[in-house]
Design a protein around this motif. Structure first.
Motif, PDB file in Angstrom:
ATOM      1  N   UNK A 228     -41.774 -16.781 -11.175  1.00  0.00           N
ATOM      2  CA  UNK A 228     -40.383 -16.678 -11.183  1.00  0.00           C
ATOM      3  C   UNK A 228     -39.625 -17.827 -12.119  1.00  0.00           C
ATOM      4  N   UNK A 229     -38.498 -17.189 -12.689  1.00  0.00           N
ATOM      5  CA  UNK A 229     -37.862 -18.329 -13.723  1.00  0.00           C
ATOM      6  C   UNK A 229     -36.625 -18.075 -13.349  1.00  0.00           C
ATOM      7  N   UNK A 230     -35.685 -19.227 -13.304  1.00  0.00           N
ATOM      8  CA  UNK A 230     -34.140 -19.340 -13.063  1.00  0.00           C
ATOM      9  C   UNK A 230     -33.507 -19.664 -14.087  1.00  0.00           C
ATOM     10  N   UNK A 231     -32.360 -18.838 -14.502  1.00  0.00           N
ATOM     11  CA  UNK A 231     -31.500 -19.297 -15.440  1.00  0.00           C
ATOM     12  C   UNK A 231     -30.211 -19.710 -14.995  1.00  0.00           C
ATOM     13  N   UNK A 232     -29.643 -20.711 -15.166  1.00  0.00           N
ATOM     14  CA  UNK A 232     -28.426 -21.191 -14.440  1.00  0.00           C
ATOM     15  C   UNK A 232     -27.463 -21.424 -15.624  1.00  0.00           C
ATOM     16  N   UNK A 233     -26.320 -20.619 -15.462  1.00  0.00           N
ATOM     17  CA  UNK A 233     -25.283 -21.046 -16.505  1.00  0.00           C
ATOM     18  C   UNK A 233     -23.579 -21.365 -15.630  1.00  0.00           C
ATOM     19  N   UNK A 234     -23.480 -22.766 -15.680  1.00  0.00           N
ATOM     20  CA  UNK A 234     -22.593 -23.335 -14.832  1.00  0.00           C
ATOM     21  C   UNK A 234     -21.176 -23.000 -15.429  1.00  0.00           C
ATOM     22  N   UNK A 235     -20.155 -23.011 -14.601  1.00  0.00           N
ATOM     23  CA  UNK A 235     -18.900 -22.566 -15.098  1.00  0.00           C
ATOM     24  C   UNK A 235     -18.378 -23.634 -15.893  1.00  0.00           C
ATOM     25  N   UNK A 236     -18.568 -24.897 -15.329  1.00  0.00           N
ATOM     26  CA  UNK A 236     -17.986 -26.081 -16.045  1.00  0.00           C
ATOM     27  C   UNK A 236     -19.044 -26.633 -16.863  1.00  0.00           C
ATOM     28  N   UNK A 237     -18.945 -26.710 -18.203  1.00  0.00           N
ATOM     29  CA  UNK A 237     -20.022 -27.230 -19.177  1.00  0.00           C
ATOM     30  C   UNK A 237     -19.584 -28.991 -19.370  1.00  0.00           C
ATOM     31  N   UNK A 238     -19.845 -29.686 -18.375  1.00  0.00           N
ATOM     32  CA  UNK A 238     -19.614 -31.093 -18.395  1.00  0.00           C
ATOM     33  C   UNK A 238     -21.002 -31.909 -18.311  1.00  0.00           C
ATOM     34  N   UNK A 239     -21.069 -32.813 -19.191  1.00  0.00           N
ATOM     35  CA  UNK A 239     -22.198 -33.423 -19.304  1.00  0.00           C
ATOM     36  C   UNK A 239     -22.811 -34.112 -17.809  1.00  0.00           C
ATOM     37  N   UNK A 240     -21.639 -34.635 -17.185  1.00  0.00           N
ATOM     38  CA  UNK A 240     -22.086 -35.444 -15.906  1.00  0.00           C
ATOM     39  C   UNK A 240     -22.553 -34.457 -14.977  1.00  0.00           C
ATOM     40  N   UNK A 241     -21.823 -33.332 -15.024  1.00  0.00           N
ATOM     41  CA  UNK A 241     -22.231 -32.390 -13.914  1.00  0.00           C
ATOM     42  C   UNK A 241     -23.565 -31.562 -14.296  1.00  0.00           C
ATOM     43  N   UNK A 242     -23.611 -31.201 -15.507  1.00  0.00           N
ATOM     44  CA  UNK A 242     -24.982 -30.802 -16.001  1.00  0.00           C
ATOM     45  C   UNK A 242     -26.228 -31.691 -15.492  1.00  0.00           C
ATOM     46  N   UNK A 243     -26.187 -32.914 -15.774  1.00  0.00           N
ATOM     47  CA  UNK A 243     -27.158 -34.025 -15.400  1.00  0.00           C
ATOM     48  C   UNK A 243     -27.282 -34.217 -13.908  1.00  0.00           C
ATOM     49  N   UNK A 244     -26.066 -33.947 -13.092  1.00  0.00           N
ATOM     50  CA  UNK A 244     -26.113 -34.004 -11.686  1.00  0.00           C
ATOM     51  C   UNK A 244     -27.066 -32.860 -11.056  1.00  0.00           C
ATOM     52  N   UNK A 245     -26.845 -31.666 -11.725  1.00  0.00           N
ATOM     53  CA  UNK A 245     -27.652 -30.399 -11.315  1.00  0.00           C
ATOM     54  C   UNK A 245     -29.137 -30.667 -11.754  1.00  0.00           C
ATOM     55  N   UNK A 246     -29.340 -31.198 -12.873  1.00  0.00           N
ATOM     56  CA  UNK A 246     -30.763 -31.347 -13.206  1.00  0.00           C
ATOM     57  C   UNK A 246     -31.554 -32.302 -12.516  1.00  0.00           C
ATOM     58  N   UNK A 247     -30.649 -33.070 -11.924  1.00  0.00           N
ATOM     59  CA  UNK A 247     -31.370 -34.366 -11.149  1.00  0.00           C
ATOM     60  C   UNK A 247     -31.694 -33.945  -9.734  1.00  0.00           C
ATOM     61  N   UNK A 248     -31.286 -32.693  -9.309  1.00  0.00           N
ATOM     62  CA  UNK A 248     -31.453 -32.078  -7.944  1.00  0.00           C
ATOM     63  C   UNK A 248     -32.778 -31.156  -7.922  1.00  0.00           C
ATOM     64  N   UNK A 249     -33.189 -30.907  -9.092  1.00  0.00           N
ATOM     65  CA  UNK A 249     -34.194 -29.821  -9.316  1.00  0.00           C
ATOM     66  C   UNK A 249     -35.568 -30.774  -9.589  1.00  0.00           C
ATOM     67  N   UNK A 250     -36.394 -30.365  -8.552  1.00  0.00           N
ATOM     68  CA  UNK A 250     -37.869 -30.845  -8.831  1.00  0.00           C
ATOM     69  C   UNK A 250     -38.990 -29.956  -9.385  1.00  0.00           C
ATOM     70  N   UNK A 251     -38.545 -29.061  -9.920  1.00  0.00           N
ATOM     71  CA  UNK A 251     -39.312 -28.107 -10.793  1.00  0.00           C
ATOM     72  C   UNK A 251     -39.105 -28.282 -12.250  1.00  0.00           C
ATOM     73  N   UNK A 252     -39.952 -28.288 -13.181  1.00  0.00           N
ATOM     74  CA  UNK A 252     -39.826 -28.293 -14.405  1.00  0.00           C
ATOM     75  C   UNK A 252     -38.544 -27.627 -14.974  1.00  0.00           C
TER      76      UNK A 252
END
Length: 408
Positions: free
Chosen positions: A253-277
């Motif tokens: 299974x793969x996941x493609x996430x397209x956040x509504x707000x493209x802000x660096x701090x929010x993108x990095x915060x989202x990535x930090x919550x993910x434990x998969x590659x």
């Protein structure tokens, strides 16, 4: 008396208006952009052509207007006003628009200025938004006002005991082209008869996407032969629902996430919550990773064409459900949060069985697992969503034919 108080409040708001730019960068655009409206309108000689004025609150309403604009642009120049920055800043240079501007605050002075400068053959207000002074000024100049793809709900202020003044504004409307029977009945209950149930032009807009080139090599290379779950227009409050499921997902299974707000701090915060590659589009994509975060605009509609299941953000919290039709047109199960009461298309698709609402991480997990583990169910729902789009097209042709036949 109500009109007098409304105008006093409008002028008072305009006086304090500059302070809003201190709230956020978005509100700064909201304020500063309106300073340019007079200049924009004064620099155009509207007398040389026949113009139509479209008003769109934001980006979503503009997308609704596009099919109608395309049809009517064959005969008229197009002026489009926006209320919010999300519409104006993205579409001010769109090839369909001959003049784009921020709608000034609804004072009598501003209304006179805008209407007298453009002198449109007709004004088309998309979905909702009704401004007392603009409507009154258009009416004084014998300019028809059309509400296009209009949507009304019983709990709107204009239908409350205190909403009489707002409801009177609707008396200036020449014709209501409403999305559904509920809207039509509400208007009829309050004495309006100039109504046609024409449907929602967004169905025409998204249906056209099927005939376009939707290929994205970077998405195709990332998905490969895996089942793809696209999470579109997500907000931070959506993440609490899907993070756990992603972190416990399987390799196929793969996941493609397209956040509504493209802000660096929010993108990095989202990535930090993910434990998969996880890959981030703007940095580098590893096609063997399990998650791809697309931190760029303009791709989402095409990304949906690769999805087997789509989650549409906005309805977990109060930000407002984003466009489910962009995904539904490609035929797939649609998942949203539970707050869909303001979105008749979502409620209708849920009734037909093409949309599933979740409320927390557990309901998201069980919904995803059920769809992954039952391909027949997934395919059955996919047919429902495709048919839902096909069965609701045609609003644009109907609306434009009616308007043109009345000679605007």
């Amino acid at each position: 008396m109500q009109a007098f108080l409304y105008n006093i409040l409008s002028y008072f708001f305009e006086l304090l208006f500059p302070l809003l730019k201190l709230v956020s960068p978005k509100m700064k655009l909201f304020v500063e952009g309106r300073k340019q409206t007079n200049k924009i309108l004064k620099n155009i000689d509207f007398s040389k052509d026949e113009w139509l004025w479209f008003h769109c609150a934001s980006l979503g309403e503009y997308e609704q207007a596009v099919p109608v604009i395309e049809k009517l642009k064959q005969q008229y120049k197009i002026a489009v006003s926006f209320f919010s920055p999300s519409g104006y800043e993205q579409k001010k240079k769109h090839h369909l628009i001959d003049c784009a501007f921020y709608l000034p605050i609804d004072t009598p002075k501003n209304a006179r200025f805008v209407v007298q400068h453009i002198q449109p053959k007709a004004a088309l207000f998309i979905k909702y938004e009704f401004w007392r002074n603009y409507f009154s000024q258009l009416n004084k100049n014998n300019i028809s006002i059309y509400m296009v793809s209009a949507s009304f709900r019983q709990n709107q202020a204009l239908f409350k005991w205190y909403g009489g003044f707002l409801k009177k504004t609707l008396n200036f409307v020449s014709h209501f082209f409403v999305q559904n029977e509920i809207s039509a009945q509400l208007l009829k209950q309050h004495g309006f008869t100039n109504i046609t149930i024409s449907g929602d032009t967004r169905f025409d807009r998204v249906h056209r996407q099927l005939s376009m080139n939707n290929e994205l090599d970077f998405i195709a290379n990332f998905k490969k032969d895996r089942l793809a779950i696209v999470l579109g227009s997500t907000w931070p409050d959506c993440e609490t629902a899907f993070i756990e499921t992603i972190n416990n997902s399987k390799d196929n299974i793969c996941f493609i996430i397209a956040p509504h707000e493209i802000k660096l701090e929010k993108i990095e915060a989202l990535a930090s919550k993910l434990s998969v590659p996880t890959s981030i589009y703007s940095k580098a994509i590893n096609n063997n990773d399990r998650v791809l975060i697309v931190d760029a605009i303009g791709f989402l509609t095409k990304i949906y064409s690769y999805a087997d299941i789509a989650y549409i953000g906005g309805a977990v919290g109060t930000t407002g459900l984003h466009n489910i039709l962009e995904a539904a047109v490609f035929g797939m199960p649609i998942i949203t949060g539970k707050n869909t009461e303001k979105f008749p298309e979502a409620q209708n698709l849920e009734t037909k069985g093409g949309l599933i609402k979740i409320s927390d991480s557990e309901s998201f997990r069980t919904t995803i697992e059920a769809l992954i583990n039952n391909p027949e169910k997934r395919n059955s729902i996919s047919k429902i969503t495709s048919n839902f789009i096909n069965d609701n097209t045609g609003a644009t042709e109907y609306i434009t034919a009616k308007i043109i036949s009345k000679k605007l």
